[in-house]
Scaffold this active site. Sequence first.
Site, PDB file in Angstrom:
ATOM      1  N   GLY A  45       0.861  -1.178   0.000  1.00  0.00           N
ATOM      2  CA  GLY A  45       0.000   0.000   0.000  1.00  0.00           C
ATOM      3  C   GLY A  45       0.901   1.232   0.000  1.00  0.00           C
ATOM      4  N   ALA A  46       0.597   2.160  -0.899  1.00  0.00           N
ATOM      5  CA  ALA A  46       1.532   3.265  -1.146  1.00  0.00           C
ATOM      6  C   ALA A  46       1.935   4.062   0.114  1.00  0.00           C
ATOM      7  CB  ALA A  46       0.951   4.182  -2.217  1.00  0.00           C
ATOM      8  N   ASP A 234      -1.154   4.660  -6.446  1.00  0.00           N
ATOM      9  CA  ASP A 234       0.262   4.395  -6.170  1.00  0.00           C
ATOM     10  C   ASP A 234       1.151   5.505  -6.708  1.00  0.00           C
ATOM     11  OD1 ASP A 234      -1.112   1.572  -6.215  1.00  0.00           O
ATOM     12  OD2 ASP A 234       0.706   1.479  -4.985  1.00  0.00           O
ATOM     13  N   ASN A 244      -2.953   2.603 -10.139  1.00  0.00           N
ATOM     14  CA  ASN A 244      -3.462   1.905  -8.957  1.00  0.00           C
ATOM     15  C   ASN A 244      -3.588   0.422  -9.319  1.00  0.00           C
ATOM     16  OD1 ASN A 244      -4.502   2.065  -6.190  1.00  0.00           O
ATOM     17  ND2 ASN A 244      -6.407   1.343  -7.088  1.00  0.00           N
ATOM     18  N   LYS A 245      -4.019  -0.368  -8.385  1.00  0.00           N
ATOM     19  CA  LYS A 245      -4.109  -1.815  -8.560  1.00  0.00           C
ATOM     20  C   LYS A 245      -4.795  -2.194  -9.866  1.00  0.00           C
ATOM     21  CE  LYS A 245      -2.705  -4.352  -6.403  1.00  0.00           C
ATOM     22  NZ  LYS A 245      -1.356  -4.895  -6.692  1.00  0.00           N
TER      23      LYS A 245
END
Length: 347
Positions: A45-46, A234, A244-245
């Site tokens: 997680g960023a 991110d 992002n994911k």
Amino acid sequence: MRTIDWIDGAIELIDQTLLPHRLELHRVTELPELIDDIQRLAVRGAPALGVAGAMGVALIAASVDAANGDEELDRDEVRRQAALLREARPTAVNLSWGVDRAMTRLDEGAAAILEEALAIRDEDIAACISMGLRGADLTRELTGKDRVRVMTICNTGSLATVERGTALGVIQTLLEQDSLEEAFPLETRPLLQGARLTAWELQRMEAPFRLLIDSAGPFLLSRGIADAVFIGADRIAANGDSANKIGSFSLALAAKHAGVPFIVVAPESTIDMSTASGADIEIEDRGPLEVAGFGGVRTAPEGVDAVNPAFDVTPHELITAIVTDRRVVLPSRGETLGGVPLGDLRS
Ligand code: MRU
């Protein structure tokens, strides 16, 4: 309990690979262990990676200092090790940001570096509270509803930060304000951060929710299951494109099709003004094994190769709003990240 902290001269972090079955802390005293924890997603997680980066530099400085005895801190050795840590994962800018920020105190010595790392930890806690409040207000405003149904992907909760979360922090705030009708987390293939971590967090906060497989998200948005989609980030490029994911981009396309607000929630430290657009963001490929099996069990035939991007990039045109700890920016209405903070929705 904090996801990551500095306790008695070492980093303590929740080993997220063991959740939801076991809640265990891992005490990290050496750099190779920390790099390994980052790469196997024990810490992930960023924003949590930003804190890990900064605390990692504190760990490096303390060990180099101890090895040097009475000599002055060997700054070149600290720089050499910090460069290794910086490269542990490429996509989340927060990791390099945390390392670089801690390194700004190098000339002042190990204690000053630790002080900076602890400041980053504390700022993250405050930033998440601020994003939660701002995001909850924005959601009611954009949807025109007092109680909302929201969809999210991956884990952006307390486990992705120090204490409270970004996108999931907004969902928690909505819950606390009696504004959450239901949450729909996606399971998040291939490592199931949604099913393992977000579902665990939502259960602990006693939120109403139902878990979805990733591919059901876009279809169910078209059927009106949710009033808004929230994701974390991110790295947000200067033009607002957001990494992002993997799966976020498909949700953004579907949200646009369904006329549902698509909201990115991330601290200012995730904005990388030195990256012009999403095309310049390095996307981590985690190799074929995660796709071809799970938990040590092979699901695809032996010898099958795979492409495994851990992240995707959502173009800014598809993003209704970016909520940070300091502002709300509306890329879909032409607002930009540079210059004066915008976000007066009523104007
Ligand atoms: O591979 P992961 O689990 O580190 O991916 C995390 C995400 O994509 C999160 O959505 C992002 O880091 C934001 S966390 C607040």
